[in-house]
Design an enzyme around this catalytic site. Structure first.
Site, PDB file in Angstrom:
ATOM      1  N   HIS A   1       0.852  -1.194   0.000  1.00 15.27           N
ATOM      2  CA  HIS A   1       0.000   0.000   0.000  1.00 15.27           C
ATOM      3  C   HIS A   1       0.886   1.242   0.000  1.00 15.27           C
ATOM      4  O   HIS A   1       1.210   1.803   1.043  1.00 15.27           O
ATOM      5  CB  HIS A   1      -0.946   0.013   1.197  1.00 15.27           C
ATOM      6  CG  HIS A   1      -2.078   0.983   1.032  1.00 15.27           C
ATOM      7  ND1 HIS A   1      -3.386   0.583   0.846  1.00 15.27           N
ATOM      8  CD2 HIS A   1      -2.111   2.333   0.985  1.00 15.27           C
ATOM      9  CE1 HIS A   1      -4.165   1.653   0.711  1.00 15.27           C
ATOM     10  NE2 HIS A   1      -3.400   2.731   0.797  1.00 15.27           N
TER      11      HIS A   1
ATOM     12  N   HIS B   1      -9.795   0.612  -2.303  1.00 18.57           N
ATOM     13  CA  HIS B   1      -9.806   1.148  -0.952  1.00 18.57           C
ATOM     14  C   HIS B   1     -11.197   0.950  -0.352  1.00 18.57           C
ATOM     15  O   HIS B   1     -12.201   0.972  -1.066  1.00 18.57           O
ATOM     16  CB  HIS B   1      -9.503   2.645  -0.962  1.00 18.57           C
ATOM     17  CG  HIS B   1      -8.058   2.982  -1.157  1.00 18.57           C
ATOM     18  ND1 HIS B   1      -7.284   2.432  -2.145  1.00 18.57           N
ATOM     19  CD2 HIS B   1      -7.246   3.835  -0.475  1.00 18.57           C
ATOM     20  CE1 HIS B   1      -6.054   2.925  -2.070  1.00 18.57           C
ATOM     21  NE2 HIS B   1      -6.008   3.793  -1.068  1.00 18.57           N
TER      22      HIS B   1
ATOM     23  N   GLU C   1     -12.032   2.645   5.671  1.00 17.20           N
ATOM     24  CA  GLU C   1     -11.138   3.539   6.415  1.00 17.20           C
ATOM     25  C   GLU C   1     -11.940   4.715   6.967  1.00 17.20           C
ATOM     26  O   GLU C   1     -12.140   4.838   8.168  1.00 17.20           O
ATOM     27  CB  GLU C   1     -10.008   4.041   5.519  1.00 17.20           C
ATOM     28  CG  GLU C   1      -9.054   4.985   6.248  1.00 17.20           C
ATOM     29  CD  GLU C   1      -8.120   5.740   5.324  1.00 17.20           C
ATOM     30  OE1 GLU C   1      -7.083   6.209   5.803  1.00 17.20           O
ATOM     31  OE2 GLU C   1      -8.440   5.892   4.131  1.00 17.20           O
TER      32      GLU C   1
ATOM     33  N   HIS D   1       1.284   4.829  -2.466  1.00 15.53           N
ATOM     34  CA  HIS D   1       0.842   5.638  -3.601  1.00 15.53           C
ATOM     35  C   HIS D   1       2.032   6.325  -4.263  1.00 15.53           C
ATOM     36  O   HIS D   1       2.986   6.728  -3.593  1.00 15.53           O
ATOM     37  CB  HIS D   1      -0.183   6.674  -3.151  1.00 15.53           C
ATOM     38  CG  HIS D   1      -1.468   6.082  -2.699  1.00 15.53           C
ATOM     39  ND1 HIS D   1      -2.471   5.731  -3.570  1.00 15.53           N
ATOM     40  CD2 HIS D   1      -1.922   5.745  -1.455  1.00 15.53           C
ATOM     41  CE1 HIS D   1      -3.490   5.234  -2.891  1.00 15.53           C
ATOM     42  NE2 HIS D   1      -3.179   5.218  -1.603  1.00 15.53           N
TER      43      HIS D   1
ATOM     44  N   ASP E   1       1.298   3.979   2.933  1.00 20.10           N
ATOM     45  CA  ASP E   1       0.285   4.812   2.306  1.00 20.10           C
ATOM     46  C   ASP E   1       0.914   6.002   1.578  1.00 20.10           C
ATOM     47  O   ASP E   1       1.226   5.916   0.400  1.00 20.10           O
ATOM     48  CB  ASP E   1      -0.741   5.264   3.344  1.00 20.10           C
ATOM     49  CG  ASP E   1      -2.081   5.641   2.743  1.00 20.10           C
ATOM     50  OD1 ASP E   1      -2.215   5.621   1.503  1.00 20.10           O
ATOM     51  OD2 ASP E   1      -3.006   5.960   3.508  1.00 20.10           O
ATOM     52  N   ASP E   2       1.118   7.121   2.273  1.00 21.59           N
ATOM     53  CA  ASP E   2       1.686   8.340   1.682  1.00 21.59           C
ATOM     54  C   ASP E   2       2.751   8.908   2.615  1.00 21.59           C
ATOM     55  O   ASP E   2       2.497   9.868   3.359  1.00 21.59           O
ATOM     56  CB  ASP E   2       0.600   9.392   1.454  1.00 21.59           C
ATOM     57  CG  ASP E   2      -0.453   8.953   0.456  1.00 21.59           C
ATOM     58  OD1 ASP E   2      -0.089   8.666  -0.693  1.00 21.59           O
ATOM     59  OD2 ASP E   2      -1.638   8.884   0.832  1.00 21.59           O
TER      60      ASP E   2
END
Length: 354
Positions: free
Chosen positions: A20, A204, A207, A22, A285-286
């Site tokens: 995961h 996704h 969340e 991006h 994630d980011d």
């Protein structure tokens, strides 16, 4: 010797799969600053004044809007083939340094298409650099093509067809952005196109919204994994279905706290998910906006949630089990996870092989 304690095993040497991450969000902060200067893009002060930036809770839609604004500002700095190649290469190098053996990086090529001649060249650049970075840094890199909930479902079908034509180096098809936007069922045709081509279904879900949204995503998109999916822990029945259906979860503790899904790291239901038998892959994630990378998620599991080294090893094994990594990569990783637990160097023979 009595009276001594054993030093905890080094998390950076634990073999892991990172599922995961991006594309734009994988950037190092210094890379973002370099690109902003090169392309004369002025970044918001809230992003540059201190790093990582302070984010409002995304549980409030205004908070998500502010997060998205920063993400879009960073994405606006990616304006050439060289920029795109740099991001892929640096993501692979950083992951490899943290013990990752397999990375699945998620990209929406429409975001970069205007600068390189279209969505097809944009994806081809990412795929080409992924292969080169794999060889350069000794880490497998697969690509997930992701559609956005903010765009029309017809756009998702176009991306699904592009992903399908590149099945192999493209390992999956995703659906990202604010899960409170768009109609999940309307994206089902795009996911059918991807599944028919053998791609993993990787939307996704679960969340910002709770277990009802998880159920809706399970029914409509038939996921192999859920991006996040952490809110399935809010319902015994939904969590049981996730486990029984063998749906993997890409859990990103640092992201969950930064976006206000949970107030503190200890509130992320990592232990509940693990004890219920959910197969998880921890993810960053980011990192550009959240300030934590892959190994940090494992440290959170150890230091906040009390995971033993054996349990960390199981998390790592599960990350490969729910990945699209080639079988030889999985086998070598599992052998080296065993060696990590035994305190041996990677590549050491197992006890019954010695």
């Amino acid at each position: 010797m009595t009276g001594t304690t054993r030093t905890a095993r080094d998390i950076d040497t634990l073999p892991k799969a990172h599922l995961h991450l991006h594309f734009t969000g994988s950037m190092a902060f210094d890379t973002l600053l370099d690109l902003s200067v090169a392309h004369r893009v002025r970044l918001p002060e809230s992003l540059t004044a201190h790093w990582p930036p302070t984010l409002a809770s995304a549980m409030d839609e205004r908070g998500w809007f502010r997060f998205q604004r920063l993400y879009d500002a960073a994405r606006a700095c990616v304006r050439s083939e060289d920029d795109m190649r740099r991001i892929v290469d640096e993501a692979a190098a950083t992951d490899a340094a943290e013990g990752s053996r397999w990375l699945e990086i998620q990209v929406d090529p429409t975001s970069y298409a205007p600068f390189v001649g279209g969505i097809t060249p944009a994806l081809e650049i990412v795929l080409d650099e992924a292969q080169k970075a794999s060889e350069r840094h000794d880490i497998g890199v697969g690509v997930v093509v992701a559609a956005s909930r903010l765009k029309h479902p017809f756009d998702a079908r176009t991306l699904a067809r592009l992903a399908a034509r590149n099945a192999g180096p493209v390992v999956g098809f995703g659906l990202s952005n604010d899960e409170r936007r768009g109609d999940t069922e309307s994206f089902a045709p795009a996911f059918r196109i991807a599944r028919d081509a053998g791609l993993a279904s990787l939307p996704h879900g679960g969340e910002l919204l709770g277990p009802d949204a998880v159920t809706e995503t399970l029914d409509a998109l038939r996921p192999d994994r859920l991006g996040h999916g952490v809110r399935s822990a809010d319902s015994d029945d939904v969590l049981r279905r996730v486990v029984d259906d063998g749906v993997g979860l890409e859990v990103c503790p640092g992201s969950n706290v930064a976006l206000g899904v949970y107030e503190e790291a200890r509130d992320v239901p990592l232990r509940r998910l693990f004890d219920a038998g959910a197969k998880m892959a921890l993810g960053a994630d980011d990192p550009l906006l959240f300030g934590s990378r892959l190994s940090d998620q494992y440290r959170t599991a150890r230091e906040v949630h009390g995971f033993s080294d054996a349990e960390l090893a199981q998390l790592a094994r599960d990350s490969f089990a729910i990945s699209r990594a080639p079988q030889d990569v999985v086998q070598r990783a599992n052998a080296d996870i065993d060696a990590w637990l035994l305190g041996q160097p990677a590549g050491s023979p197992r006890p019954n092989e010695a």
